[in-house]
Design a protein around this motif. Structure first.
Motif, short mmCIF file in Angstrom:
data_model
loop_
_atom_site.label_atom_id
_atom_site.label_comp_id
_atom_site.label_asym_id
_atom_site.label_seq_id
_atom_site.Cartn_x
_atom_site.Cartn_y
_atom_site.Cartn_z
N ASP A 67 0.83 -1.21 0.00
CA ASP A 67 0.00 0.00 0.00
C ASP A 67 0.86 1.26 0.00
OD1 ASP A 67 -2.26 -1.59 0.05
OD2 ASP A 67 -2.72 -1.19 2.16
N ALA A 68 1.87 1.28 0.87
CA ALA A 68 2.74 2.46 0.97
C ALA A 68 3.53 2.67 -0.32
CB ALA A 68 3.69 2.33 2.17
N ASN A 69 4.09 1.59 -0.86
CA ASN A 69 4.85 1.71 -2.11
C ASN A 69 3.97 2.21 -3.25
OD1 ASN A 69 7.54 1.15 -1.49
ND2 ASN A 69 7.23 -1.06 -1.62
N ALA A 70 2.73 1.73 -3.32
CA ALA A 70 1.82 2.17 -4.37
C ALA A 70 1.51 3.66 -4.22
CB ALA A 70 0.54 1.34 -4.35
N ALA A 71 1.23 4.08 -3.00
CA ALA A 71 0.90 5.48 -2.74
C ALA A 71 2.08 6.41 -3.02
CB ALA A 71 0.41 5.66 -1.30
N TYR A 96 -1.07 -0.79 9.30
CA TYR A 96 -1.00 0.66 9.54
C TYR A 96 0.41 1.08 9.95
CZ TYR A 96 -1.91 5.15 11.83
OH TYR A 96 -1.86 6.45 12.23
N LEU A 97 1.00 0.37 10.92
CA LEU A 97 2.34 0.71 11.38
C LEU A 97 3.36 0.59 10.25
CD1 LEU A 97 2.39 -0.97 14.91
CD2 LEU A 97 2.11 1.46 14.38
N THR A 98 3.21 -0.43 9.41
CA THR A 98 4.12 -0.59 8.27
C THR A 98 4.00 0.60 7.33
OG1 THR A 98 4.03 -3.00 8.43
CG2 THR A 98 4.78 -2.07 6.33
N ARG A 99 2.76 0.98 7.00
CA ARG A 99 2.57 2.15 6.11
C ARG A 99 3.21 3.39 6.70
NH1 ARG A 99 -2.72 0.06 5.62
NH2 ARG A 99 -3.47 1.67 7.01
N LYS A 100 3.00 3.61 7.99
CA LYS A 100 3.55 4.81 8.63
C LYS A 100 5.08 4.77 8.66
CE LYS A 100 -0.07 7.13 9.23
NZ LYS A 100 -0.23 8.32 8.39
N ILE A 101 5.66 3.61 8.88
CA ILE A 101 7.12 3.50 8.86
C ILE A 101 7.65 3.80 7.46
CG2 ILE A 101 9.02 1.82 8.94
CD1 ILE A 101 7.62 0.61 11.43
N ILE A 102 7.01 3.27 6.44
CA ILE A 102 7.48 3.52 5.06
C ILE A 102 7.32 5.00 4.72
CG2 ILE A 102 7.16 2.97 2.62
CD1 ILE A 102 8.54 0.77 4.40
N GLU A 103 6.24 5.62 5.15
CA GLU A 103 6.07 7.06 4.93
C GLU A 103 7.20 7.84 5.61
OE1 GLU A 103 2.11 7.94 6.30
OE2 GLU A 103 1.19 6.87 4.62
N LYS A 104 7.56 7.43 6.82
CA LYS A 104 8.66 8.06 7.54
C LYS A 104 9.99 7.82 6.81
CE LYS A 104 10.29 9.99 11.40
NZ LYS A 104 9.97 11.34 11.80
N ALA A 105 10.17 6.60 6.29
CA ALA A 105 11.39 6.28 5.54
C ALA A 105 11.51 7.17 4.31
CB ALA A 105 11.41 4.82 5.14
N ALA A 106 10.38 7.50 3.71
CA ALA A 106 10.40 8.36 2.52
C ALA A 106 10.88 9.77 2.85
CB ALA A 106 9.01 8.42 1.89
N GLU A 107 10.75 10.16 4.11
CA GLU A 107 11.20 11.48 4.57
C GLU A 107 12.62 11.45 5.10
OE1 GLU A 107 8.46 12.37 7.69
OE2 GLU A 107 6.75 12.51 6.35
N THR A 108 13.21 10.25 5.23
CA THR A 108 14.50 10.07 5.89
C THR A 108 15.50 9.48 4.90
OG1 THR A 108 13.31 9.54 7.92
CG2 THR A 108 15.64 8.97 7.86
N PRO A 109 16.64 10.10 4.70
CA PRO A 109 17.65 9.49 3.81
C PRO A 109 18.12 8.16 4.42
CG PRO A 109 18.25 11.76 4.37
CD PRO A 109 17.07 11.39 5.22
N LEU A 110 18.05 7.09 3.62
CA LEU A 110 18.48 5.78 4.10
C LEU A 110 19.95 5.59 3.83
CD1 LEU A 110 15.50 3.56 2.92
CD2 LEU A 110 15.91 4.48 5.19
N ALA A 111 20.61 4.89 4.75
CA ALA A 111 22.05 4.62 4.61
C ALA A 111 22.32 3.66 3.49
CB ALA A 111 22.59 4.06 5.92
#
Length: 111
Positions: A67-71, A96-111
């Motif tokens: 869901d998060a990747n599609a959005a 829900y928690l997974t979606r929220k984590i992925i949304e947060k990851a989208a705002e955070t540069p990943l190592a």
């Protein structure tokens, strides 16, 4: 809900009165991959059931990720996951928690 990040691993905590859930995901980018779910020991004395299993939360995590990747039109992947054995058994909250984590990851540069 509270989400923290450390070295590409995100921890979401959701506590609403008698229910509580913690989901920790190590997130990356790329092609879909299999991931392991580690079940951490019970915290405290409460018991809602006989104990969560990795098998019952994996479909919820996959669904929330899709869901998060599609959005986001993104290619996030889960490298590893952790849950707590005596957390509340609610499939929807793990999605829900997974979606929220992925949304947060989208705002955070990943190592």
């Amino acid at each position: 809900m509270h989400i923290t990040e450390r070295d590409g691993t995100f921890t979401a905590q959701h506590v609403t009165g008698p229910t509580h859930n913690m989901l920790r995901l190590t997130v990356g980018r790329g092609s879909p991959q299999e991931f392991a779910v580690t079940v951490l020991p019970a915290v405290g004395e409460c018991r809602h059931h006989e104990g969560l299993t990795a098998e019952e939360v994996i479909p919820a995590i996959r669904s929330g990720l899709a869901d998060a990747n599609a959005a986001l039109k993104a290619d996030y992947v889960i490298k590893a996951a952790e849950i707590v054995e005596n957390d509340s058994r609610q499939r929807g909250i793990y999605e829900y928690l997974t979606r929220k984590i992925i949304e947060k990851a989208a705002e955070t540069p990943l190592a």
